[in-house]
Structures are given as C-alpha cells and as structure tokens.
Design a protein around this motif. Structure first.
Motif, PDB file in Angstrom:
ATOM      1  N   CYS A 287     -44.331  35.114 -80.876  1.00 33.23           N
ATOM      2  CA  CYS A 287     -43.311  34.431 -78.986  1.00 33.23           C
ATOM      3  C   CYS A 287     -43.074  33.065 -80.151  1.00 33.23           C
ATOM      4  CB  CYS A 287     -44.708  34.458 -77.909  1.00 33.23           C
ATOM      5  SG  CYS A 287     -45.055  35.673 -77.742  1.00 33.23           S
ATOM      6  N   ILE A 288     -43.493  32.731 -81.189  1.00 31.24           N
ATOM      7  CA  ILE A 288     -43.357  30.770 -80.770  1.00 31.24           C
ATOM      8  C   ILE A 288     -42.256  31.792 -81.673  1.00 31.24           C
ATOM      9  CG2 ILE A 288     -43.737  29.172 -82.492  1.00 31.24           C
ATOM     10  CD1 ILE A 288     -44.919  29.458 -79.604  1.00 31.24           C
ATOM     11  N   ASN A 289     -42.211  32.658 -83.104  1.00 27.59           N
ATOM     12  CA  ASN A 289     -41.241  32.670 -83.690  1.00 27.59           C
ATOM     13  C   ASN A 289     -39.846  33.797 -83.140  1.00 27.59           C
ATOM     14  OD1 ASN A 289     -42.893  31.883 -85.759  1.00 27.59           O
ATOM     15  ND2 ASN A 289     -42.894  34.633 -86.339  1.00 27.59           N
ATOM     16  N   LEU A 291     -38.671  32.465 -80.216  1.00 28.83           N
ATOM     17  CA  LEU A 291     -38.475  31.523 -79.353  1.00 28.83           C
ATOM     18  C   LEU A 291     -37.592  30.431 -80.008  1.00 28.83           C
ATOM     19  CD1 LEU A 291     -41.226  31.095 -77.031  1.00 28.83           C
ATOM     20  CD2 LEU A 291     -39.121  32.162 -76.597  1.00 28.83           C
ATOM     21  N   ALA A 292     -38.433  30.409 -81.649  1.00 29.24           N
ATOM     22  CA  ALA A 292     -37.509  29.157 -82.341  1.00 29.24           C
ATOM     23  C   ALA A 292     -36.058  30.360 -82.773  1.00 29.24           C
ATOM     24  CB  ALA A 292     -38.220  29.133 -83.263  1.00 29.24           C
ATOM     25  N   GLU A 293     -36.172  31.263 -83.261  1.00 22.71           N
ATOM     26  CA  GLU A 293     -34.781  31.825 -83.559  1.00 22.71           C
ATOM     27  C   GLU A 293     -34.618  32.750 -81.818  1.00 22.71           C
ATOM     28  OE1 GLU A 293     -38.030  34.154 -87.267  1.00 22.71           O
ATOM     29  OE2 GLU A 293     -36.609  35.728 -85.252  1.00 22.71           O
ATOM     30  N   ASN A 294     -34.255  32.157 -81.256  1.00 19.13           N
ATOM     31  CA  ASN A 294     -33.086  32.433 -79.462  1.00 19.13           C
ATOM     32  C   ASN A 294     -33.285  34.197 -79.804  1.00 19.13           C
ATOM     33  OD1 ASN A 294     -33.249  30.063 -79.359  1.00 19.13           O
ATOM     34  ND2 ASN A 294     -31.088  29.999 -80.348  1.00 19.13           N
ATOM     35  N   SER A 295     -34.306  34.370 -80.163  1.00 20.27           N
ATOM     36  CA  SER A 295     -34.661  36.147 -79.981  1.00 20.27           C
ATOM     37  C   SER A 295     -34.663  37.106 -78.378  1.00 20.27           C
ATOM     38  CB  SER A 295     -35.610  36.732 -80.977  1.00 20.27           C
ATOM     39  OG  SER A 295     -35.590  38.271 -80.459  1.00 20.27           O
ATOM     40  N   PRO A 296     -33.509  37.816 -78.611  1.00 19.17           N
ATOM     41  CA  PRO A 296     -33.314  38.435 -76.960  1.00 19.17           C
ATOM     42  C   PRO A 296     -34.591  38.766 -75.996  1.00 19.17           C
ATOM     43  CG  PRO A 296     -32.621  39.801 -78.602  1.00 19.17           C
ATOM     44  CD  PRO A 296     -32.778  38.507 -79.279  1.00 19.17           C
ATOM     45  N   HIS A 297     -35.309  39.347 -76.864  1.00 22.61           N
ATOM     46  CA  HIS A 297     -36.177  39.573 -76.730  1.00 22.61           C
ATOM     47  C   HIS A 297     -37.586  38.673 -77.201  1.00 22.61           C
ATOM     48  CE1 HIS A 297     -40.006  42.526 -75.496  1.00 22.61           C
ATOM     49  NE2 HIS A 297     -40.241  43.324 -76.614  1.00 22.61           N
ATOM     50  N   PHE A 313     -44.330  28.006 -73.517  1.00 23.54           N
ATOM     51  CA  PHE A 313     -43.259  27.635 -74.798  1.00 23.54           C
ATOM     52  C   PHE A 313     -42.304  29.168 -73.868  1.00 23.54           C
ATOM     53  CE2 PHE A 313     -45.614  26.445 -77.718  1.00 23.54           C
ATOM     54  CZ  PHE A 313     -46.671  26.553 -77.397  1.00 23.54           C
ATOM     55  N   GLY A 314     -40.600  28.113 -73.905  1.00 27.03           N
ATOM     56  CA  GLY A 314     -39.192  28.919 -73.321  1.00 27.03           C
ATOM     57  C   GLY A 314     -39.412  29.113 -71.487  1.00 27.03           C
ATOM     58  N   GLY A 315     -40.586  28.471 -71.155  1.00 28.51           N
ATOM     59  CA  GLY A 315     -40.879  27.864 -69.531  1.00 28.51           C
ATOM     60  C   GLY A 315     -39.927  26.731 -68.975  1.00 28.51           C
ATOM     61  N   SER A 316     -40.599  26.558 -67.622  1.00 32.45           N
ATOM     62  CA  SER A 316     -40.279  25.476 -67.124  1.00 32.45           C
ATOM     63  C   SER A 316     -41.134  24.287 -66.780  1.00 32.45           C
ATOM     64  CB  SER A 316     -39.908  25.892 -65.708  1.00 32.45           C
ATOM     65  OG  SER A 316     -40.981  25.995 -65.038  1.00 32.45           O
ATOM     66  N   ALA A 317     -41.885  24.648 -68.580  1.00 37.71           N
ATOM     67  CA  ALA A 317     -43.554  23.787 -68.772  1.00 37.71           C
ATOM     68  C   ALA A 317     -43.111  22.140 -69.715  1.00 37.71           C
ATOM     69  CB  ALA A 317     -44.506  23.661 -68.340  1.00 37.71           C
ATOM     70  N   ARG A 318     -43.298  21.239 -69.630  1.00 36.79           N
ATOM     71  CA  ARG A 318     -43.345  20.043 -70.293  1.00 36.79           C
ATOM     72  C   ARG A 318     -44.649  20.827 -71.769  1.00 36.79           C
ATOM     73  NH1 ARG A 318     -41.035  15.670 -71.342  1.00 36.79           N
ATOM     74  NH2 ARG A 318     -39.938  15.720 -68.798  1.00 36.79           N
ATOM     75  N   MET A 346     -41.957  22.857 -82.320  1.00 41.19           N
ATOM     76  CA  MET A 346     -41.067  22.729 -82.454  1.00 41.19           C
ATOM     77  C   MET A 346     -39.012  22.460 -82.208  1.00 41.19           C
ATOM     78  SD  MET A 346     -41.850  19.697 -85.382  1.00 41.19           S
ATOM     79  CE  MET A 346     -40.958  18.105 -84.759  1.00 41.19           C
ATOM     80  N   LYS A 347     -39.417  23.923 -82.470  1.00 44.63           N
ATOM     81  CA  LYS A 347     -37.559  24.403 -82.336  1.00 44.63           C
ATOM     82  C   LYS A 347     -37.832  25.101 -80.552  1.00 44.63           C
ATOM     83  CE  LYS A 347     -36.925  25.204 -87.589  1.00 44.63           C
ATOM     84  NZ  LYS A 347     -36.938  27.062 -88.132  1.00 44.63           N
ATOM     85  N   VAL A 348     -38.672  25.242 -79.969  1.00 41.56           N
ATOM     86  CA  VAL A 348     -38.534  25.579 -78.637  1.00 41.56           C
ATOM     87  C   VAL A 348     -38.493  25.002 -77.688  1.00 41.56           C
ATOM     88  CG1 VAL A 348     -40.126  26.843 -77.083  1.00 41.56           C
ATOM     89  CG2 VAL A 348     -40.777  27.795 -79.524  1.00 41.56           C
TER      90      VAL A 348
END
Length: 844
Positions: A287-289, A291-297, A313-318, A346-348
C-alpha cells in the motif's frame, strides 16, 4: 470543515547495543552511522562504501523518551485536540525497541514513559470533563483476527466502513470513557497483560500481534451564536448558542516486528504467528509503494491491518511514523528494509480534514426542555389568572351585596326621615293652631270683663307651658332631622367611595393579569416559531448531507400544532355519522356485510366495525355478536391490504380489554397477527399489527403462549421497515412484555430461567435503540432494559451484550426521574453488574 495537505512525517531511532551484540560485534563497527544535526544517516555497505538517507528526524541511541514524544507524537496529539484525526506508528525489526518507544508505562522510572502514556496525559490535561469526552479502545491484530485486549472474550471483531465518508470503525470493540489519567494506566496494564508475546532468539518478549490503541475525542464548543434569542429570567434574555462538536480519533499502532525465521528460530505456533505478521507487513508495504507512486489502485483490502490504517496513509489523518533499527551489522538486510520502508512512506501525502459539526440534536432537546418549562409556567400562570379572576368575581359580588345592603339601609333611613319630617310638620301645625287659639282667648278676655282675674292667669300659664313643650318638641325633632340628614350624607359618600376604590383596584389587577398573560402567550408563540425555524435549519442541513426526512420533534413539532384539532373534529364527525348508522341499521346487519362478495362493501363494513370498536361501550357488543371472529377471518383470508390494515386496527382496539385478550389468543389471533406481520410491507398495516401485539404483551397470564406462538419474533421482524411509528409500537410491546415478566418473577418467582425476550434474540435490537433519537422509542426501550436487569439471571447476558453501558447512561442522563432511579437501583442491587463495573474501573 476544510482540507489541508500534509506529508507523512518519518523519524528513525537507533537502539543501543545489547549485551549479546557487545560480545559478538566487538570487532566490527556499527552498521549505521547517524548524523542527527543533518537529520540523515549512513548505512554501511562494506568497510569503504555506504548509502546516505535523509529523514525528518534522526534519534541516536541516547535520545530520551520525552524528546522522541515531543518531536514525533506531540504535533499529532495537538492536531487531534484541534479536531483532526491522527496516527502515530512504530515499524521495525523485532527487538529494536518499538514497544519500548510506544507502550512503556514507566512504573519504575517516570522518564521511561512511552508515547501512549504521554499522549493520554496531554489529552486529559487539555480537555474538560464537563463538556468533552475521551474514550479508549485497546485491540490486537493476532493472526488476522481482531481481538479486544480489554475484554478478551471478544474476538474476531468485524471492521465497518461508512460508505459515505469512508471512516473505519470497530462496532464490537469495548469503548471505555476515561475520567482521569490513573484509570487509563489501569486499562493499559490490563491490555498489556492480555497481549500475545513469545520468546525468540532475537527478543525474549517478542510481540506476536499488532497492538492498536484507539483514542476517541469529542469536544464541545459554545463559540458560535445561534440565530435567535429567548427569555431566561425576569430581568432579561440570553443568547442561545448552537454547540459545535469536533470529533477526532488518535491511533497509536505498535506493529509486530518483522523477522526472518532462520534468525528468530520460530517453530510451531510462533512460526504460524510469524507468517501472519510478515504477510500483514508485506500488505502494508505494498500500500505504501502504491501511494508513493500515485498508483490508481491501492490494495488496502489485502489485510485487516491495511484496512485499519486506511485513513492513516493516503487518508485524512495527520500521520507520524517512527522506524526503529539496531546497530548490529549482522542484521544489515533487515535494517535496510526498514529504512527503505520509511523513505517510501515520506512520499505519501494525506489530506487533513477538520471534523466539525453543529450539534442540532442537543440544541433541539434543550429547546424542547425549555419549551416544556415555559408551557408548564404558562399553565400555572393561566391557572393563577383564572383563580384571581374567580377571587375577584367573588369579591365583586360581595361588594355588590354590601352596596345593596347599604342602599337598603339608606332607603330605610330616608323613610324614617320622611316620617319624622311629617311628624315635625304636624307638630308645627299644632303650634300654629295653639298660637291662634291663644290669640282668640286673649281677645275674649279683653271683651269679657266679668271673667275673674285668677282664672285668666291660670289659662295663660297653661297655654305658655303647652307652647314651651311644643317648641321643645319641635327643636328636638329638627335636631334629630339634621342628624339623620348628616348620617345619610356620610353613609352615602363613604359607601360610594369604598365601592369606587374597590372597583378601581379590581380593574387594575385584572389589567395587570391580562397584560402578563398576553406577554406569556407572545413569548410562547415566538419560541414555537423559533423552534420551528431551528427544526427547518436542521432538516436543510441533513438534506444537504444526504440525510432524510423526519424531524426530531416528530408529530408534536410547532409546525403541526394545528393539525390535532382538525383531525379531532374529523374523527368526531365520522363517529357521529357511524353512531347514527349503527342505530339505524343494527350491529348484526353491519357484521353480516363483512362476508359480502363485494370488496367495496367489505372495506366500508370493516371500517365501520373498527370505528365502533374504538368506543369501549361497543366492544362487548361486538364480541358477543361474533365480530371478533369475523375480524380474525378477514385478517387471515383477505388479500386486500386496506381490509387487513383496518381489521388489524379493530383487533388492536379490542385487545385493550383484558377479557378480549384471552379470546383473541384462544381463537389463534396471535398466529394470524404474526403471519400478517411477516407478509405485510405497508408501514401502516404493520403499525396496526404491532399495536395489537403490544396490547397482548401487557397480559401476564398470556406471555408464554404469546411467545410460543411467535409473538415476540413477529415484533422483532417488523423493525425491518424502520418506520418510526412501527418502531414505537414494537418498543412499547417489548416494554410491556418486560414489565409483566419482571412483575411476575418478583411476585411469584415461578420463572428461574432467562427472559423470553433474550431467548428470542431481542437484546441486540434493544441495546441498539436504547439511545434512539425518537423520544417514544427511547423511553420504552429504557424502561424495558431496567425491567430486564431486575432479574439477576439476565445480568450476564446484559453485561456481555453491551446493555450495561446503556444502563449506566440511563442512570446518569435519562430525563425521566423514575426511570433514572430504577436504573440506579438495579445497578446497585446486581452483584454481576457491580463486579463488572469494578473490573472495568467504572464509576456511575
């Protein structure tokens, strides 16, 4: 509510060398070189080459727990207190200090306290128990099963996702409200004792599960003025403010350590645990990979761990991530994997959202309470005005009678005065006649010289005495006349003055009462209008959010206050027409029409019978004439929805009589009602059926038979409609059943087993609706819970089913004092409830 981009913050913490590494790696340099001032580290590839990585923070092995908390977790905690969601997570190889960093209690040395303890200390210090609520849940993900660490019997807890907002929740987890910091320490100790751990070659107390501490924070602010004002006391008015609620949650996640089986020496059950740990960490890495690569899935559904961390990760939380590594060069591969995981994280970027809303429900409830108080005050004021008017009327009548009496006395005095005046005139005439006679006698004396002198003298003396006597009488009469005239004038003047003064005072008091009454009525009209405006605003808000329909005020909303009078007039008119029809046609003829082949005739006939059954005086006649049997036949055989609905309503009216209840049960009525409840879809038909069953539930002698013939199952089945009127009748039936059941046990003690309601599966619905928005539903369910809890054999089911927390809430918050006192008495009397509350450190 607004969104703000925020990158995942990542820090690295180096663990000091342990005793084994000091011996085994004595001849080798550390595999990691830290440069804290530059916030980067170098990972040695060999003696002459290394790779450099930049992070948000780098902590050496000498870094204190307090510094780690202030840099990594405190910004997240402050965001949670401001209304944002937050996550603090530790990732790394087993044995590198993740649990020490997050979950250390610091019982021996307060400087060793971890992030969990320090975070809750700051949250409790910044919240106000009167307005804010802080609740915690402590869970573990063990072999892809979510278990409750505060209630170990609860395992395999499902994950629920809100289809609109995407929020992830755990509805089956224990949620405990914190009162102080010490109670949290006790809960944390209980959870740590229940967490799965094992001894491996890499760690003597290796965590074999992912631990998740969920902290829910609800804060209430009164900083936004509402749109209207209402009077609070006799001196003035105050602004009513709409409470602003901010809901946020903090996740502190202690991930189990990644490990290689050949190094940890895992076998048997620990080997199976290691497989599940590595699978969930692999899914998280994927999942981290993505999100870091802006994958559509993003494959968040591959593991329960990734579903739980969907918002982190990729949501609305700090989110803050602390990766822990060891210094030994023997584990260079695991250290490199951990560092690369942090670099990708760190890229997410997350989109922070403030979760803020207006608490219209509590405002409406408060305004309803204020309206009820004003209505009560107005009723008392109207009663006082009516009493004052009656008292004033009595005083006015008394004053009028006194005036009439004074007028009678005055007329009598005037009559006496007139009589005295006539007597005085009569005496004056006598005096004049005596004077005239005296003059005539004097003239006779002069003419008669021969009258002796002594005789004349005697006559003169007698005449003078009579004249003096008459003059004295005249003077007395004139004096008495003047006294009577003065008395008359005084009496008339004083009576008129008193009468005028009393009338003026009474008029003044009536005017003041009328003004006060008009003022109160105007205040109530304004408040109803304002309450209606508030209700419309809340409805608009819900519609904008995608909500639907029914106002929290129900049919008693101020917008509908004129409808009952119209409806009552219509019903009265219909009943008058039906009564006339009943007299002209006769009951037997009307009942015979129920069997007519014409469907329209049957519809009209059953409506007439239903209306007749609404009058208690007609019920016995209808039953004696066979009307109950005909209605049951129609309910069972008719396919017309209108006929079934009206027939069910007529049976519900007849079921209000205890004698009729036994007849209905004896003729198979409950079976027919249950069949209709299962087949019908129209909410009004179901409301009639539920009302009939609810009336039957109030008979103690029929409870077992009612349950055996499917009455309770039928009630519970009708909640599928979710129609508030149907739910209110279901709740009433459950309350009637529970009340009769409790009374039967307390009086005769003939039942020793669990409640029939619990055996038929009613408890989950009762718990779910114990705090329903609809006041009728909520009140019936609260009463049912209190009656179920009075029987000790039900206490264990209530405690495990979540009803204990509702009983505690009812004992604190219920607006009805009798139900609140009953809940408190039940909690005090039950040894099971007392033991459970002591175990959870909950006071009520």
């Amino acid at each position: 509510m607004f969104a703000d981009p925020a990158r995942v913050r990542v820090a690295v913490r180096l663990r000091p060398r342990n005793a084994e590494e000091l011996v085994a790696d004595a001849d080798f340099p550390d595999g990691v070189e830290l440069q804290p001032e530059l916030k980067r580290l170098k990972l040695r590839k060999n003696n002459w080459d290394s790779e450099t990585y930049q992070f948000d923070e780098v902590f050496p092995d000498t870094a204190s727990q307090k510094r780690v908390y202030e840099v990594v977790a405190k910004p997240v905690v402050e965001s949670v207190l401001d209304g944002y969601n937050g996550t603090v997570m530790a990732y790394g190889q087993t044995g590198t200090g993740k649990t020490y960093t997050l979950g250390k209690l610091g019982e021996e040395d307060c400087a060793d306290r971890g992030i969990m303890v320090r975070a809750l200390e700051d949250i409790m210090a910044d919240t106000n128990p009167e307005n804010d609520t802080v609740c915690v849940s402590y869970l573990q993900l063990y072999m892809e099963s979510i278990q409750d660490l505060l209630a170990p019997e609860r395992d395999n807890i499902p994950i629920a996702e809100d289809p609109k907002t995407g929020d992830v929740s755990l509805p089956g987890a224990t949620l405990i409200q914190l009162k102080n910091y010490k109670s949290f320490i006790g809960l944390l100790q209980t959870g740590e004792a229940n967490r799965v751990a094992a001894n491996t070659k890499l760690n003597t107390e290796s965590s074999r599960s992912h631990a998740v501490l969920l902290v829910s924070v609800l804060r209430c602010f009164h900083s936004f003025p509402f749109s209207f004002r209402f009077s609070s006391n006799e001196n003035g008015s105050r602004n009513s403010r709409a409470p602003v609620i901010r809901r946020s949650k903090l996740l502190i996640v202690d991930l189990a350590g990644s490990e290689r089986v050949d190094k940890s020496g895992s076998e048997g059950i620990t080997l199976e645990e290691a497989k599940f740990i590595n699978l969930s960490l692999t899914a998280l890495g994927k999942c981290i990979n993505a999100l870091a690569e802006n994958s559509p899935h993003v494959p968040t559904r591959d593991s329960k761990l990734t579903r739980l961390l969907r918002d982190s990760f990729g949501g609305s939380a700090r989110t803050s991530l602390i990766t822990t590594i060891g210094p030994s060069p023997r584990h260079r591969g695991e250290t490199a994997s951990t560092i690369l995981f942090g670099q990708r994280a760190m890229k997410v970027e997350n989109m922070l959202k403030l979760k803020e809303e207006f608490d219209y429900k509590s405002l409406c409830r408060r305004l309803e309470a204020d309206l009820d108080k004003l209505i009560v005050e107005n009723e008392r004021h109207v009663k006082a005005v009516v009493d004052a008017e009656e008292e004033l009327h009595d005083k006015l009548n008394e004053a009028r009678s006194r005036v009439a009496e004074a007028e009678g006395k005055l007329a009598s005095a005037l009559g006496d005065t007139e009589e005295l005046r006539r007597q005085a005139l009569h005496h004056v005439n006598d005096i004049k006649s005596l004077e005239k006679k005296l003059e005539e006698n004097a003239a006779g004396l002069n003419s008669q010289k021969e009258v002796p002198e002594q005789c004349v003298a005697d006559q003169l003396t007698e005449l003078k005495e009579r004249l003096d006597k008459e003059r004295l009488t005249r003077e007395n009469l004139e004096l008495e006349l003047r006294m009577l005239q003065n008395k008359e004038n005084y009496s008339t003047g004083s009576t008129e003055a008193i009468k005028n003064e009393e009338i003026l005072n009474l008029k003044k008091k009536l005017d003041e009462e009328s003004k006060q009454r008009k003022k109160r009525e105007e205040e109530i009209r304004n408040l109803r209008y304002q309450l209606a405006q508030s209700n419309e605003d809340a409805e608009i808000k819900r519609i904008e959010k995608g909500g639907s329909g029914r106002s929290s005020f129900g049919s008693d909303s101020p917008l509908n206050l004129h409808r009952p009078n119209i409806l009552r007039d219509t019903i009265n008119g219909q009943r008058a027409t039906i009564a006339k029809l009943f007299e002209q046609v006769g009951l037997q003829k009307i009942l015979s029409l129920l069997e007519s082949e014409d469907a329209d005739v049957r519809v009209h006939a059953v409506k007439v019978v239903a209306n007749l059954a609404a009058e208690e005086a007609n019920q016995e006649k209808i039953v004696e004439a066979g009307g109950l049997k005909s209605l049951l036949v129609l309910l069972g055989n008719s396919e017309d929805e209108t006929i079934r609905r009206v027939a069910a309503g007529a049976i519900a009216n007849l079921a209000m009589n205890e004698k009729n209840q036994e007849l209905i049960m004896g003729q198979g009525g409950i079976t027919l009602l249950a069949t209709t409840a299962n087949e019908a879809e129209d909410p009004q038909t179901l409301r009639m059926v539920a009302g009939a069953i609810a009336n039957l539930c109030g008979n103690e002698t029929l409870q077992v038979k009612l349950r055996d013939e499917g009455g309770i199952k039928a009630l519970l089945g009708m909640v599928r409609t979710r129609h508030p009127d149907v739910l209110a009748q279901v709740a009433r039936g459950i309350a009637n059943f529970a009340k009769c059941e409790s009374r039967a046990v307390s009086q005769s003690g003939h039942r020793v087993g669990r409640s029939l309601l619990i055996e038929d599966g009613a408890l989950p619905w009762i718990v779910a609706n114990a705090n329903n928005e609809s006041s009728p539903i909520r009140r019936h369910i609260e009463l049912a819970l209190c009656h179920l809890a009075q029987h000790e054999v039900n206490a264990r089911d209530l405690a495990t089913g979540g009803a204990l927390w509702e009983l505690v809430r009812i004992s604190r918050e219920c607006s009805r004092e009798d139900i609140r006192n009953l809940a408190q008495k039940t909690l005090n009397a039950s040894s099971v409830f007392q033991a459970e509350l002591r175990r959870l450190h909950v006071s009520y």
